[in-house]
Design an enzyme around this catalytic site. Structure first.
Site, PDB file in Angstrom:
ATOM      1  CB  SER A 145      -0.888  -0.019   1.243  1.00  0.00           C
ATOM      2  OG  SER A 145      -1.632   1.173   1.338  1.00  0.00           O
TER       3      SER A 145
ATOM      4  CE  LYS B 209      -3.953   4.055   2.246  1.00  0.00           C
ATOM      5  NZ  LYS B 209      -5.122   3.423   2.890  1.00  0.00           N
TER       6      LYS B 209
ATOM      7  CG  ASP C 104     -10.358  -0.657   5.431  1.00  0.00           C
ATOM      8  OD1 ASP C 104     -10.641  -0.992   6.590  1.00  0.00           O
ATOM      9  OD2 ASP C 104      -9.253  -0.130   5.157  1.00  0.00           O
TER      10      ASP C 104
ATOM     11  N   GLY D 245      -3.825  -3.846   6.371  1.00  0.00           N
ATOM     12  CA  GLY D 245      -2.736  -3.509   7.285  1.00  0.00           C
ATOM     13  C   GLY D 245      -3.019  -2.191   7.983  1.00  0.00           C
TER      14      GLY D 245
ATOM     15  CG  ASP E  17      -7.779   2.405   0.802  1.00  0.00           C
ATOM     16  OD1 ASP E  17      -8.940   2.844   0.920  1.00  0.00           O
ATOM     17  OD2 ASP E  17      -7.124   1.926   1.759  1.00  0.00           O
TER      18      ASP E  17
ATOM     19  CE  LYS F 185      -4.680   0.084   0.613  1.00  0.00           C
ATOM     20  NZ  LYS F 185      -5.301  -0.728   1.696  1.00  0.00           N
TER      21      LYS F 185
ATOM     22  CD  GLU G 290      -8.762  -0.842   1.104  1.00  0.00           C
ATOM     23  OE1 GLU G 290      -7.813  -1.069   0.311  1.00  0.00           O
ATOM     24  OE2 GLU G 290      -8.619  -0.869   2.333  1.00  0.00           O
TER      25      GLU G 290
ATOM     26  CE  LYS H  52      -7.088  -1.966   7.189  1.00  0.00           C
ATOM     27  NZ  LYS H  52      -7.211  -0.488   7.181  1.00  0.00           N
TER      28      LYS H  52
HETATM   29  O1  OSB Z   1      -7.012   1.976   4.742  1.00  0.00           O
HETATM   30  O2  OSB Z   1      -5.866   0.213   4.615  1.00  0.00           O
HETATM   31  C1  OSB Z   1      -5.993   1.358   5.026  1.00  0.00           C
HETATM   32  C2  OSB Z   1      -2.766   2.578   6.676  1.00  0.00           C
HETATM   33  C3  OSB Z   1      -3.288   3.313   7.721  1.00  0.00           C
HETATM   34  C4  OSB Z   1      -4.658   3.397   7.864  1.00  0.00           C
HETATM   35  C5  OSB Z   1      -5.499   2.774   6.960  1.00  0.00           C
HETATM   36  C6  OSB Z   1      -4.997   2.042   5.918  1.00  0.00           C
HETATM   37  C7  OSB Z   1      -3.603   1.960   5.761  1.00  0.00           C
HETATM   38  C8  OSB Z   1      -2.952   1.274   4.656  1.00  0.00           C
HETATM   39  C9  OSB Z   1      -1.564   0.750   4.898  1.00  0.00           C
HETATM   40  O3  OSB Z   1      -3.447   1.156   3.563  1.00  0.00           O
HETATM   41  C10 OSB Z   1      -1.522  -0.708   5.125  1.00  0.00           C
HETATM   42  C11 OSB Z   1      -0.170  -1.154   5.623  1.00  0.00           C
HETATM   43  O4  OSB Z   1       0.780  -1.093   4.839  1.00  0.00           O
HETATM   44  O5  OSB Z   1      -0.057  -1.570   6.792  1.00  0.00           O
HETATM   45 MG    MG Z   2      -8.233   0.843   3.481  1.00  0.00          MG
END
Ligand code: OSB
Ligand code: MG
Length: 368
Positions: A136, A164, A239, A291, A189, A162, A214, A263
Site C-alpha cells: 500500500s 491511496k 474496509d 494492514g 483506496d 495499492k 477500496e 483487519k
Molecule cells: O485503509 O488500509 C488502510 C494505513 C493506515 C490506515 C489505513 C490504511 C492503511 C494502509 C496501509 O493502507 C496498510 C499497511 O501497509 O499496513
Molecule cells: Mg483501506
C-alpha cells in the site's frame, strides 16, 4: 488457561517514510503493545492497531488504554479460558472498542497456540505455507515521484500495488499508473474521501482495469456503496464499514461490496475475522488481509490469518523493512518476490526482541 498478569506498553516507532492517506499523514507510529502471561508462565503478545488520532476510526491509543485498564483487563484476568473463541463472549457486555478487545484476544490466541504446540496459523485453521502479498503506497507530492516508488516495489516483486487516492489525486494518477504499468495488478483506496454525488468521477476509474476500489464512500455507509456498485464495473472492497460478521453479511446481501478487506483489530479479533472469512467463502466473496502500519507483533498475526483458504487476494502485509529500520521481532517479516514464508514454530512464530521493545517503550503499566 488463566491469565495471571498483563503488561501494556505505549510504543512509538519512527516510520522510514511518512505515510499519507486522504485523512492525514503518519510520520511515527504510536500504538499499544500488550503482553499477557498465563499462570503456567507462557507469554502471549498482541498489538492494538488504533492510531494516536481518531481519523481512521474513533478509537485511539488513549481510548484503548482506558478501555483495557478500566474494563477489558478486569474481565479477563484470572478467568478460566479453554479456547480463545471465549474471549469475544467474555467481552460481549462491552460495545465496540474492537481494537482494544483485539489486543488481548490476539495475545490469548498466541498463548493457546503455544500451549497446544502449533503455529498460530494452524490453530486458526490455516493451511498455506506461504502467502502472497501486495503493498500500500501513500499519497505523494507528484505523480512522477509516485511512479518511481511504484516501479521500485514492482521490482521487489510485490503481487499487487495499492495506491491511496483523494479528490484531486485520483483519475490522472490512476491513468498514469495504468499507462506506465499496463500488466500490473493495481487498486485504489480512498479511505472514505468521496460521496455518492462524485459518481461521475468514480466511474472514470472504470477505464483503468483496477482490481478493486477500496472504501470510496463514508466509513459508516453500506447503502450508498450498494448504489455506487450497481453503476461501477470495478469491484468495491469495503474496509472501514465492516466491524463484524453481521456488518459483512448485510453489506454482501445489499450488494455494497464484492471483496472484503479483513483487519483483525477493526473486527475485534481473530475469532471474528475467521467468522467473516468463512461467511465470505460460502458466499464467493474473496477476502484479503489489510494492514494498519503494524509492528512485527500485529504483522505476525496478519501473516497467520492470511493462511486461511479464502484469502485469495494479496494483502497489505509487506516486509517489516518497508516500515521500520528495526522491527521488534526476530526474524523480521520478509517478503521475497511478493511471497512471505509462514513460520512453523508454536504461537505467532517470531521471537520478541525485548531489548528493542524496551527501546521503543514510552511508558508501561503492569496489571495483576
Ligand atoms: O485503509 O488500509 C488502510 C494505513 C493506515 C490506515 C489505513 C490504511 C492503511 C494502509 C496501509 O493502507 C496498510 C499497511 O501497509 O499496513
Ligand atoms: Mg483501506
Amino acid at each position: 488457561m488463566k491469565i495471571d498478569n498483563i503488561t501494556i506498553r505505549y510504543m512509538e516507532m519512527d516510520l522510514k517514510a511518512p505515510f499519507t492517506t486522504s485523512f492525514g499523514t503518519f510520520e511515527t507510529r504510536e500504538f499499544l503493545l500488550l503482553e499477557a502471561v498465563d499462570t503456567d508462565g507462557t507469554s502471549g503478545w498482541g498489538e492494538s492497531v488504533a492510531f494516536n488520532v481518531p481519523f481512521y476510526s474513533e478509537e485511539t491509543v488513549q481510548t484503548n488504554w482506558h478501555m483495557l485498564e478500566d474494563f477489558l483487563i478486569p474481565l479477563i484476568l484470572h478467568k478460566e479460558i479453554s479456547h480463545p473463541d471465549q474471549v469475544t463472549e467474555i467481552f460481549s457486555s462491552i460495545r465496540k472498542n474492537n481494537m482494544a478487545k483485539s489486543a488481548i484476544e490476539a495475545a490469548v490466541w498466541d498463548i493457546y497456540a503455544q500451549q497446544t504446540n502449533q503455529s498460530l496459523a494452524s490453530a486458526l485453521g490455516g493451511t498455506r505455507k506461504t502467502i502472497d502479498v501486495g503493498i500500500s503506497i501513500g499519497i505523494q507530492d507528484s505523480i512522477e515521484e509516485l511512479v518511481e516508488i511504484v516501479d521500485g516495489f514492482i521490482n521487489e516483486g510485490y503481487k499487487r500495488i495499492k495506491v491511496k487516492i483523494k479528490p484531486g489525486w485520483d483519475v490522472e494518477v490512476m491513468r498514469t499508473l495504468r499507462n506506465t504499468f499496463p500488466d500490473v495488478a493495481i487498486m485504489a483506496d480512498a479511505n472514505s474521501a468521496y460521496r455518492l454525488e462524485d459518481i461521475d468521477l468514480l466511474k472514470q476509474l472504470d477505464d483503468f482495469d483496477l482490481m478493486m476500489i477500496e472504501q470510496p464512500l463514508a466509513s459508516d455507509d453500506i447503502i450508498d456503496h450498494a448504489t455506487l456498485q450497481k453503476e461501477l464495473k470495478t469491484p468495491i472492497c469495503l474496509d472501514e464499514s465492516i466491524h463484524s460478521l453481521e456488518d459483512a453479511r448485510k453489506a454482501v446481501e445489499l450488494g455494497s461490496t464484492k471483496i472484503i478487506n479483513i483487519k483483525i483489530g477493526r473486527v475485534g479479533g481473530l475469532t471474528e475475522a475467521v467468522k467473516i472469512h468463512n461467511y465470505c467463502k460460502e458466499n464467493n466473496i474473496p477476502v484479503w488481509c489489510g494492514g494498519m502500519l503494524e509492528s512485527g507483533v500485529g504483522r505476525a498475526h496478519n501473516v497467520a490469518l492470511t493462511t486461511l483458504s479464502n484469502f485469495t487476494l494479496p494483502g497489505d502485509t509487506a516486509s517489516s523493512s518497508r516500515y521500520w529500520d528495526k522491527d521488534i521481532i526476530e526474524p523480521e517479516v520478509v517478503s521475497e518476490h511478493g511471497v512471505i514464508k509462514v513460520p512453523e514454530l508454536p504461537g505467532i512464530g517470531y521471537k520478541i526482541n525485548r531489548d528493542t521493545v524496551e527501546s521503543f517503550t514510552k511508558s508501561k503499566k503492569h496489571y495483576k
